[in-house]
Design an enzyme around this catalytic site. Structure first.
Site, PDB file in Angstrom:
ATOM      1  N   HIS A 124       3.427   9.770  -0.666  1.00 44.99           N
ATOM      2  CA  HIS A 124       4.324   8.756  -1.245  1.00 44.99           C
ATOM      3  C   HIS A 124       4.213   7.427  -0.482  1.00 44.99           C
ATOM      4  O   HIS A 124       3.931   6.373  -1.069  1.00 44.99           O
ATOM      5  CB  HIS A 124       5.771   9.284  -1.195  1.00 44.99           C
ATOM      6  N   GLU A 125       4.387   7.496   0.827  1.00 51.44           N
ATOM      7  CA  GLU A 125       4.316   6.264   1.621  1.00 51.44           C
ATOM      8  C   GLU A 125       2.901   5.692   1.604  1.00 51.44           C
ATOM      9  O   GLU A 125       2.704   4.478   1.645  1.00 51.44           O
ATOM     10  CB  GLU A 125       4.784   6.510   3.058  1.00 51.44           C
ATOM     11  N   HIS A 180       2.618   3.389  -1.295  1.00 50.20           N
ATOM     12  CA  HIS A 180       3.155   2.064  -0.949  1.00 50.20           C
ATOM     13  C   HIS A 180       2.134   1.286  -0.109  1.00 50.20           C
ATOM     14  O   HIS A 180       1.920   0.086  -0.308  1.00 50.20           O
ATOM     15  CB  HIS A 180       4.431   2.216  -0.112  1.00 50.20           C
ATOM     16  N   GLU A 221       7.481   1.131  -6.102  1.00 48.04           N
ATOM     17  CA  GLU A 221       7.786   2.548  -6.291  1.00 48.04           C
ATOM     18  C   GLU A 221       6.823   3.191  -7.290  1.00 48.04           C
ATOM     19  O   GLU A 221       6.539   4.381  -7.208  1.00 48.04           O
ATOM     20  CB  GLU A 221       9.243   2.691  -6.742  1.00 48.04           C
TER      21      GLU A 221
END
Lengths: 504, 504
Positions: free
Chosen positions: A267-268, A271, A297
């Protein structure tokens, strides 16, 4: 002074602000990855000085002069597009900061800090009434701010605009309405499905170092550039871009649930890919950042869910996971593992929710915030309203407010209008994937080959490179050929959960 | 304006400068402990902005106004001592920065950066002539700066004063003369000694993680406060104080020579203890720092040599070392280990020198620098002068300039007057130890018990707490009751090496 000279001075001025921001970002990262406890108090002083300086620069007479000189229609075509967009952003920031009377702003900052610590205590003691007066004051002050800032259509639009420029209540009512209408019955169907994922293997002991090494390999596969980044441990994971050449990922490890680190890192990492691939031309300007919370997001959720929770991805990486683990997956077929990591069931806590039910948690918060700012809901009624909506949409009711209306930190900091970004990101992601499939029809095969480069490149071309040069809906329109459309997410969820729960 | 108001404004102003400095320190630490390579270029911009801001604040008209108002004799007794000392420091900084014409300073900064990269290449190619013109220019510009700044007695005094306020050529000639006279014959005696330390065990494989864990235990024993610090890896180890609550140690690991990490960590730990124990009253002022390079070095050398290379210390810690090592010390008695880590022999490279010969490396550099600034030595003759002095004092001659006059980075950055601090620190340390023994006569026994707390407390009482409130020689005088005296170091070295090499 010739306009080009003014332009250059303005760009130098803005570059200075960006330098302070980079220092602040480093301080933020450091405080959350191992800065010694006893240095925190003094560090706050430093943060205070640097933040005040940035605030001062963004609201100074000098800034006003630049904005005045550079936003005249007749000079705009003599400026670079980069300058024009930078002026727009600075103007927005200037207006936001200048329109609130200084005394009120000061009062608000103090309120925020009191509200945050009170919320923490109230949550611990499960005492909504303790937090209530603070929340009431936060809502009423934000309402007044909206009056100062002005609004179009709906007061809540002005708050939305802070996180997701261009998104309005009208749009959200439509897409969130669609989403809710389609997801609620699917959630019910799944609750009654005969298939029940076997999830025991997920909770077996998985040593931290091994999780880290596996996570590093996955980041590498995603195309995360380690010469422009690093992975560290923290309590509340985040990714942070100091500049495109220095974008750091943080994660946390739970030795009894490897998913925290693995999906968290993916997830990170999503980003981080965004920030690493913003065009270098934008460095030194406020444009060198993700265009909105929601588009940011979309990148993290795309990688976490559409890549990381995809069967093809695990066909490639399951053996690697087995190597790093302690044997718990040896007798679990990849298809069963896939089912396990895609278990969906209604729950109370947003941040622990699965892909399917997550949007419902957001929709509830959106409806409540909108109600608060349109005088349709009062703060005192929040626990009741909260529980009723959870019952209606998710079929579960918290047995206390700590697990209910008090669960999130956002409101205690006065962040109203932020929640929708999470669900918007999800919709953007699904919509972007739909468009990507036209260029990369063999998406699943790429995953199965571990060849994620074309995916990253597609995003860089259509999303990353632009930074804030394009607004969220421009990005979406240009990349997908249409406006916001919840249908893509609905289709994705139906297809996926039909498969996982063998509903057909 | 009442003087107390001016005082408060000045202190706020200075606090702001300190905040920028803290941010710069964090940036420095980060760049040397794992900041991603590709972010370095942009980071330089940020460093530039913050440094310029500090420079601007230290030389502004506003600063001039404060200094003017607060340095009048008739107001001084209305100010706190802390303010008076802060004004003195700021005045010194102001004068140093303002007296050089801006154009010349700019030229000098460019020269520094060219000289550093040229030096690097010249050292690699063993080509002194390549570096020579840069060094000539650096010397001549520094001479001119000394004229701008003014000097008393000897031009070189002004350079010394930057690193070691109060120390003069007169003092150094005397103490370095004493030292040289006593050490040179001892070095010769040792070269002819029959005892030859067996050092094989030092070079056996010692895993990095184990070195780290052992180093952490030793730091703990020293009284390093981990709630106000952390240990990280780097290429050129250093300790850095962001504030007394955040003082970081860095080290490097050589798996074929554990001494690099262990003695390096103890050394940097000594620096760190100093910074952790500066009085909290000084936070937010430039007084919150070590008083000089030399006093700082006295702390690191004290711990490295007087503690870390002491037999009693190893009687306590040798078993622990054995536990972390891979068996190489199992058949080595602690006394033999002690002899091994105290081997002394003349060598060419300063940073690899042992305790005994190290001061000679410094004295050579001091004599050369003094000669350069008093027009007694010319840059073109440096290789010859260098080699002659090495022959005379150490009995060794480098076979190339890379191992000779080109070995140190200092001159390439224009740091003249810095070297003496290293040897001064060593003399301060010996002198402080002599005074400490009066209060802690059972010093060796404390080491053998692993009870280093009284040692740290003694230093905090006599050295650490004062920060820059006292000048180096005041610290020395107040703590030891005498001025600088080389005899204590000489006695220490004679006693130690007589023991190690059984000379008597």
């Amino acid at each position: 002074m010739a306009i080009q000279q003014t332009e250059q001075k303005f760009l130098d001025y803005v570059k200075k602000m960006e330098a302070y921001n980079e220092a602040l970002s480093l301080i933020f990262w450091d405080l959350r990855t191992g800065a010694p406890k006893q240095g925190v108090e003094q560090r706050s002083e430093t943060i205070g000085v640097l933040s005040s300086e940035v605030f001062h620069l963004s609201t100074s007479d000098e800034m006003a002069g630049f904005l005045q000189a550079l936003s005249q229609d007749e000079v705009k075509n003599e400026l670079s597009e980069r300058t024009v967009k930078t002026v727009e952003l600075c103007q927005k920031e200037y207006d936001r900061n200048k329109k609130i009377p200084a005394e009120e702003y000061k009062e608000y900052v103090i309120l925020q800090s009191q509200a945050e610590s009170t919320w923490e205590e109230a949550k611990e003691k499960d005492d909504f009434d303790m937090f209530r007066p603070y929340l009431e004051k936060l809502v009423s002050m934000n309402k007044r701010f909206v009056e100062y800032w002005g609004y179009e259509g709906n007061k809540y639009n002005t708050l939305l605009d802070m996180y997701e420029p261009g998104i309005t209540v009208e749009t959200l009512d439509e897409v969130f309405g669609n989403l809710r209408e389609k997801i609620v019955p699917l959630v019910k169907q799944i609750a009654e499905a005969k298939v029940k994922p076997q999830t025991d293997c997920l909770y077996e002991h998985f040593p931290k170092e091994a999780q880290r090494d596996f996570s590093l390999e996955i980041l590498e596969q995603m195309g995360y550039n380690f010469k422009a980044g690093r992975l560290d441990e923290t309590v509340h994971p985040f990714a942070i871009g100091l500049s495109p050449g220095d974008v750091r990922v943080t994660t946390k490890y739970d030795e009894n649930d490897f998913r925290t680190a693995v999906f968290g890192t993916i997830h990170e990492g999503g980003h981080a890919l965004y920030e690493q691939n913003i065009s270098k031309d934008l460095i030194g300007t406020p444009l060198c950042d993700g265009t909105s919370m929601g588009i940011h997001e979309s990148q993290s959720l795309f990688y976490e869910n559409f890549v990381g929770r995809n069967l093809s991805f695990w066909k490639k990486n399951y053996d690697l996971l087995k190597q790093y683990s302690s044997g718990q997956f040896d007798d679990v077929a990849v298809e069963d593992f896939y089912t396990a990591i895609n278990e969906a069931k209604p729950s109370l806590i947003r941040i622990e929710a699965d892909e399917l039910t997550y949007p419902l948690h957001i929709i509830i918060r959106y409806e409540i915030e909108k109600g608060l700012f349109n005088d349709e809901i009062e703060v005192k009624d929040l626990p009741e309203v909260w529980n009723a909506k959870y019952k209606e949409y998710l079929g579960v009711v918290p047995d206390n407010n700590a697990k209910g209306v008090l669960q999130d930190v956002h409101w205690s900091g006065g962040s109203f209008g932020y929640f929708p970004s999470y669900a918007l990101g999800y919709m953007y992601a699904a919509q972007l994937k739909n468009a990507m499939l036209k260029d990369l029809p063999h998406f699943d095969q790429l995953l199965e080959e571990g060849n994620l480069t074309p995916i990253k490149e597609w995003f860089t071309e259509h999303v990353h490179q632009f930074g804030k040069m394009k607004k969220p809906l421009e990005i979406l329109q240009d990349a997908t050929g249409e406006g916001l459309n919840a249908q893509h997410l609905v289709e994705y969820l139906y297809e996926k959960y039909n498969k996982v729960y063998q509903l057909n």
